[in-house]
Design a protein around this motif. Sequence first.
Motif, PDB file in Angstrom:
ATOM      1  N   PHE A 185       0.754  -1.329   0.068  1.00 28.33           N
ATOM      2  CA  PHE A 185       0.008  -0.051   0.057  1.00 28.33           C
ATOM      3  C   PHE A 185       0.913   1.169   0.116  1.00 28.33           C
ATOM      4  CE2 PHE A 185       0.494  -1.077   4.590  1.00 28.33           C
ATOM      5  CZ  PHE A 185       0.928   0.015   5.030  1.00 28.33           C
ATOM      6  N   ALA A 186       2.288   1.231   0.246  1.00 32.42           N
ATOM      7  CA  ALA A 186       2.964   2.166   0.182  1.00 32.42           C
ATOM      8  C   ALA A 186       4.591   1.617  -0.458  1.00 32.42           C
ATOM      9  CB  ALA A 186       3.133   3.047   1.306  1.00 32.42           C
ATOM     10  N   ALA A 187       5.069   2.397  -1.076  1.00 33.48           N
ATOM     11  CA  ALA A 187       6.598   1.840  -1.638  1.00 33.48           C
ATOM     12  C   ALA A 187       7.589   2.902  -1.912  1.00 33.48           C
ATOM     13  CB  ALA A 187       6.485   0.713  -2.368  1.00 33.48           C
ATOM     14  N   GLY A 188       8.837   2.979  -1.756  1.00 37.05           N
ATOM     15  CA  GLY A 188       9.696   3.957  -2.162  1.00 37.05           C
ATOM     16  C   GLY A 188      11.071   3.680  -1.698  1.00 37.05           C
ATOM     17  N   LEU A 189      11.957   4.463  -1.878  1.00 32.60           N
ATOM     18  CA  LEU A 189      13.411   4.682  -1.564  1.00 32.60           C
ATOM     19  C   LEU A 189      13.397   5.104  -0.121  1.00 32.60           C
ATOM     20  CD1 LEU A 189      15.757   4.220  -3.354  1.00 32.60           C
ATOM     21  CD2 LEU A 189      16.038   6.647  -3.253  1.00 32.60           C
ATOM     22  N   THR A 190      14.309   4.248   0.590  1.00 36.11           N
ATOM     23  CA  THR A 190      14.521   4.668   1.852  1.00 36.11           C
ATOM     24  C   THR A 190      15.878   5.572   1.966  1.00 36.11           C
ATOM     25  OG1 THR A 190      14.769   4.033   4.231  1.00 36.11           O
ATOM     26  CG2 THR A 190      15.569   2.544   2.463  1.00 36.11           C
ATOM     27  N   GLY A 191      15.937   6.840   2.741  1.00 35.96           N
ATOM     28  CA  GLY A 191      17.025   7.577   2.779  1.00 35.96           C
ATOM     29  C   GLY A 191      17.470   7.930   1.219  1.00 35.96           C
ATOM     30  N   SER A 192      18.871   8.164   1.026  1.00 36.38           N
ATOM     31  CA  SER A 192      19.387   8.295  -0.364  1.00 36.38           C
ATOM     32  C   SER A 192      19.492   6.823  -1.175  1.00 36.38           C
ATOM     33  CB  SER A 192      20.523   8.998  -0.236  1.00 36.38           C
ATOM     34  OG  SER A 192      21.505   8.302   0.449  1.00 36.38           O
ATOM     35  N   GLY A 193      19.081   5.914  -0.594  1.00 34.80           N
ATOM     36  CA  GLY A 193      18.889   4.720  -1.338  1.00 34.80           C
ATOM     37  C   GLY A 193      20.337   4.057  -0.965  1.00 34.80           C
ATOM     38  N   SER A 194      20.515   2.765  -1.335  1.00 38.10           N
ATOM     39  CA  SER A 194      19.807   2.206  -2.764  1.00 38.10           C
ATOM     40  C   SER A 194      18.758   1.248  -2.165  1.00 38.10           C
ATOM     41  CB  SER A 194      20.809   1.391  -3.329  1.00 38.10           C
ATOM     42  OG  SER A 194      21.634   0.302  -2.633  1.00 38.10           O
ATOM     43  N   ALA A 195      18.375   0.970  -1.131  1.00 35.35           N
ATOM     44  CA  ALA A 195      17.314   0.046  -0.988  1.00 35.35           C
ATOM     45  C   ALA A 195      15.997   0.734  -1.076  1.00 35.35           C
ATOM     46  CB  ALA A 195      17.412  -0.206   0.686  1.00 35.35           C
ATOM     47  N   LEU A 196      14.973  -0.180  -1.149  1.00 38.42           N
ATOM     48  CA  LEU A 196      13.518   0.239  -1.440  1.00 38.42           C
ATOM     49  C   LEU A 196      12.919  -0.536  -0.465  1.00 38.42           C
ATOM     50  CD1 LEU A 196      14.544   0.223  -4.842  1.00 38.42           C
ATOM     51  CD2 LEU A 196      12.537   1.488  -4.780  1.00 38.42           C
ATOM     52  N   PHE A 197      11.615   0.067  -0.172  1.00 40.04           N
ATOM     53  CA  PHE A 197      10.788  -0.967   1.153  1.00 40.04           C
ATOM     54  C   PHE A 197       9.077  -0.692   0.277  1.00 40.04           C
ATOM     55  CE2 PHE A 197      10.423   3.720   2.193  1.00 40.04           C
ATOM     56  CZ  PHE A 197       8.767   3.792   2.354  1.00 40.04           C
ATOM     57  N   GLY A 198       8.772  -1.758   0.854  1.00 39.02           N
ATOM     58  CA  GLY A 198       7.122  -2.025   0.697  1.00 39.02           C
ATOM     59  C   GLY A 198       6.613  -2.340   1.880  1.00 39.02           C
ATOM     60  N   LEU A 199       5.348  -1.674   2.150  1.00 39.65           N
ATOM     61  CA  LEU A 199       4.615  -1.797   3.319  1.00 39.65           C
ATOM     62  C   LEU A 199       3.195  -2.744   2.811  1.00 39.65           C
ATOM     63  CD1 LEU A 199       4.950   1.731   4.835  1.00 39.65           C
ATOM     64  CD2 LEU A 199       5.849  -0.544   6.118  1.00 39.65           C
ATOM     65  N   PHE A 200       3.255  -3.635   3.820  1.00 36.83           N
ATOM     66  CA  PHE A 200       1.931  -4.335   3.470  1.00 36.83           C
ATOM     67  C   PHE A 200       0.819  -4.674   4.740  1.00 36.83           C
ATOM     68  CE2 PHE A 200       5.433  -5.557   0.858  1.00 36.83           C
ATOM     69  CZ  PHE A 200       4.903  -5.847  -0.523  1.00 36.83           C
ATOM     70  N   ASN A 201      -0.153  -4.817   4.590  1.00 34.80           N
ATOM     71  CA  ASN A 201      -1.173  -5.181   5.537  1.00 34.80           C
ATOM     72  C   ASN A 201      -1.217  -6.732   6.118  1.00 34.80           C
ATOM     73  OD1 ASN A 201      -2.448  -2.483   5.954  1.00 34.80           O
ATOM     74  ND2 ASN A 201      -3.182  -2.855   3.891  1.00 34.80           N
ATOM     75  N   SER A 202      -0.851  -7.654   5.203  1.00 28.88           N
ATOM     76  CA  SER A 202      -0.740  -9.099   5.735  1.00 28.88           C
ATOM     77  C   SER A 202       0.665  -9.682   5.309  1.00 28.88           C
ATOM     78  CB  SER A 202      -1.877  -9.737   5.049  1.00 28.88           C
ATOM     79  OG  SER A 202      -1.731  -9.967   3.738  1.00 28.88           O
TER      80      SER A 202
END
Length: 309
Positions: free
Chosen positions: A254-271
């Motif tokens: 339901f939300a995703a994006g780069l964390t800090g200046s990168g290079s990792a990305l994250f995705g948030l999930f409800n389940s």
Amino acid sequence: MPKPFQFDIQVESRRISLRSYAKINIGLHILGRREDGYHEIRTIFQTVNLYDRLEIALIRGQEIEFTSDDRGLDPRHNLVVRAILSLSRLKKLDKGYRVHLEKRIPVGAGLGGGSSNAAAAIHGIRRLLDLNLSHKELFEIGGSLGSDVPFFFVGGTALGVGRGAEVYPLEDQPEKYLLLVVPTYAISTVDAYARVTLPLTKKIKKSIIPVFCPGYLDSLDRWNFVGNDFEKVAFRDFPKLRGIKKNLLETGAFAAGLTGSGSALFGLFNSKRELLKARRAIESKQFRVIPTKTLSRKQYWNCLVESLQ
């Protein structure tokens, strides 16, 4: 052959083991360059359940004996050693320490591993020696080491302003499942700031917190991702990152994006089911995929110290 930076010094009885947790940035806006040369930012920090392990033991003498399973760390010049030296100067300590760091948080990924390690070192020595440190002292030491360090004296969900070292705790949000996608390459924070702010020439002369904070807080209440200004540069230089973000959203985040200046990305999930579906779709030899959860402030402080002897 003997390991570098090791000394034959008798170890005292007191030792501590700590978890050094990672963080993500749920949105990051760069407002401009300040008169002191730093950048004015607004961000939401969030601790996550991914951690390095830091062990500190008191030893006789006044040496710092540092080892790590990460061979890329200079045993004499790293944030853990710098944090211990800064604290020793502030409190006029004449102790010696044997320190071992087990790295699990990817380096150069925007997950705050080095900053967290520095804060954990200060936490550890504070507990070992029963030091009385004010919040002002903690934040001053942390800010001198790095912009993200003060956040790890707060934990949970927090608002970061100024250059990021000014941190205000926010009400923790409900626990969410989190998928971290970490490329095999790192992104330099210094280089990222230089590239993303090339068109930005406005100098910040006064606080504009009242203008920016309401939108951040409203978006946090809805768990809406409010964007990261580093994505424009990172996605241009590394087009596959844009595809990963798209895949995270398409597979249930339901939300995703780069964390800090990168290079990792994250995705948030409800389940957990949605998270595992996304993990199967994204797994690749080109990326490290790490399933975990967000971590509240209470959980952060309750789990920070694993053992104290």
